[in-house]
Write a protein that holds these residues in place. Structure first.
Motif, PDB file in Angstrom:
ATOM      1  N   ILE A  46       0.877  -1.167   0.000  1.00  0.00           N
ATOM      2  CA  ILE A  46       0.000   0.000   0.000  1.00  0.00           C
ATOM      3  C   ILE A  46       0.914   1.217   0.000  1.00  0.00           C
ATOM      4  O   ILE A  46       1.670   1.435   0.945  1.00  0.00           O
ATOM      5  N   ALA A  69      -4.360   0.254   4.602  1.00  0.00           N
ATOM      6  CA  ALA A  69      -3.485  -0.887   4.893  1.00  0.00           C
ATOM      7  C   ALA A  69      -4.102  -1.794   5.958  1.00  0.00           C
ATOM      8  O   ALA A  69      -4.115  -3.025   5.807  1.00  0.00           O
ATOM      9  N   VAL A 111       0.622  -5.711   9.440  1.00  0.00           N
ATOM     10  CA  VAL A 111       1.030  -4.536   8.659  1.00  0.00           C
ATOM     11  C   VAL A 111       2.470  -4.195   9.024  1.00  0.00           C
ATOM     12  O   VAL A 111       2.810  -4.090  10.204  1.00  0.00           O
ATOM     13  N   VAL A 120       1.063  -7.132   4.622  1.00  0.00           N
ATOM     14  CA  VAL A 120       0.773  -5.829   4.008  1.00  0.00           C
ATOM     15  C   VAL A 120       1.903  -4.868   4.343  1.00  0.00           C
ATOM     16  O   VAL A 120       2.307  -4.754   5.507  1.00  0.00           O
ATOM     17  N   LEU A 154       3.016  -0.952   4.310  1.00  0.00           N
ATOM     18  CA  LEU A 154       2.471   0.415   4.234  1.00  0.00           C
ATOM     19  C   LEU A 154       3.639   1.371   4.009  1.00  0.00           C
ATOM     20  O   LEU A 154       4.551   1.445   4.846  1.00  0.00           O
TER      21      LEU A 154
END
Ligand code: NAD
Length: 358
Positions: free
Chosen positions: A130, A171, A182, A234, A236
């Protein structure tokens, strides 16, 4: 369903890979009985030649009237960046489009394919990057001065808490539907922007007690992406770190030409584009990998139109194509037993699979 889509193929390999993505889209249209109204428009150097600008009003108004934008790539050879046609091309086109429509959040899924040999040895990779798109050095003041006879350049890195918060929520929301982790990337040991980034990522994480947050310095992240990519879920990232790290991470998928992306605004409009540029070194040779552009169609079907089954069919068609040995030279070179096919051959095979004719 009836949907209108702006088709902005752009420069270099853009039109070559876009033609294959449109083929896949037409396949889905026929198989499911949808109606896709495609509105072609000019952007980048191609628009400059026709209209004298990189993002003309004609293109802007087409983009304003559609349900989604499918974008190819813009820009000329690195050695020709000072030519009028190419000067500030990216800044005047794709960056302006992002700014005009408020595309703040960019999503780039990166995954490995078991049927593809890999330069680093095969690793299971399934991560989602992201990237914040409207802040950072790209949109701060760019200056080139002469101070006391010495040339001095500066690019202001600016972030406000609203932009970071929007990216962070995207995110954490995405992580909830995945493996609930994350990794927020920054350079908080040096940069003020990064300290704010870290603070806000931590604040947003409080609303997601089920998602684990880790902070990682960008230099370490660059190393861990190669060393231990399966540890990520994920990522970020601020704009510039995201720009660089997603290109690095593309190696994990086999080629930069394999990566799709989606940029979304707060009203739900989406722009879908491959992660690569216009690749002038291979443009016109019919060898560009169209998979990133085709997978961008899958993201559009899913995010903009809610067509989940259709998106799955496109993704499965990519897997099947690779399984049966279809490879453009960028990925065929990973496996010397595979014969390379052209962009068009791969696109035709994809169409057949999408249409269930294979
Ligand atoms: P690039 O991403 O175009 O190419 C980098 C390398 O990856 C090249 O060797 C290229 O051949 C290869 N590659 C890229 N896409 C491929 C594909 N689909 N199949 C096979 N190989 C592929 O980056 P660059 O060469 O640094 O930049 C070229 C131009 O693209 C520049 O003008 C730059 O400003 C522009 N650019 C545009 C965008 C965009 O439109 N969003 C993004 C990045 C760069």
């Amino acid at each position: 369903m009836k949907k209108s889509i702006a088709i902005l193929a752009g420069d270099g390999i853009g039109p070559e890979v876009m033609a294959q993505a449109v083929k896949a889209l037409r396949g889905i249209e026929q198989r499911f009985g949808h109606q896709f109204i495609l509105r072609e428009a000019w952007v980048g150097g191609a628009a400059w030649e026709r209209y004298g600008g990189h993002f003309p009003l004609e293109t802007q108004s087409i983009c304003e009237g559609v349900d989604a934008i499918l974008f190819g790539s813009v820009g000329g050879p690195i050695s020709e960046q000072t030519y009028e046609k190419w000067k500030d091309c990216e800044r005047n086109s794709i960056l302006r489009i992002r700014q005009h429509f408020g595309f703040q959040v960019n999503m780039r899924p990166i995954r490995s394919y078991p049927s593809l040999k890999h330069p680093l040895g095969w690793m299971h990779v399934d991560l989602l990057c992201i990237r914040e798109l409207l802040g950072d050095v790209y949109f701060g003041d760019h200056r080139l001065d002469v101070i006391d006879g010495i040339r001095v350049a500066s690019d202001a890195m600016v972030y406000d808490e609203k932009s970071i918060t929007t990216a962070a929520y995207a995110a954490f929301d995405a992580a909830r539907g995945r493996r609930k982790k994350v990794t927020s990337v920054d350079k908080a040991n040096v940069l003020a922007c990064s300290r704010l980034w870290r603070e806000i990522a931590t604040e947003v994480s409080m609303h997601y007690p089920d998602v684990h947050l880790e902070h990682m310095l960008v230099d370490n992240c660059a190393m861990q992406l190669i060393r231990n990519p399966s540890s990520f879920d994920v990522l970020l990232m601020p704009n510039m770190f995201g720009d660089i790290l997603t290109d690095e991470a593309s190696v994990l998928a086999g080629s930069l030409g394999m990566l799709p992306s989606a940029s979304l605004n707060s009203e739900g409009l989406g722009l879908y584009e491959p992660s690569s540029g216009s690749a002038p070194d291979i443009a016109g040779k019919g060898i560009a990998n169209p998979i990133g552009q085709i997978l961008s169609v899958a993201m559009m079907l899913e995010y903009s139109f809610g067509m989940h089954e259709e998106a799955l069919i496109v993704r499965e068609a990519v897997e099947k194509c690779l399984e049966v040995g279809y490879r453009t030279p960028d990925i065929a070179s990973l496996d010397d037993r595979k014969r390379a096919v052209t962009t068009e051959e791969l696109g035709n095979q994809m169409y057949k699979i999408v249409m269930n004719e294979d």
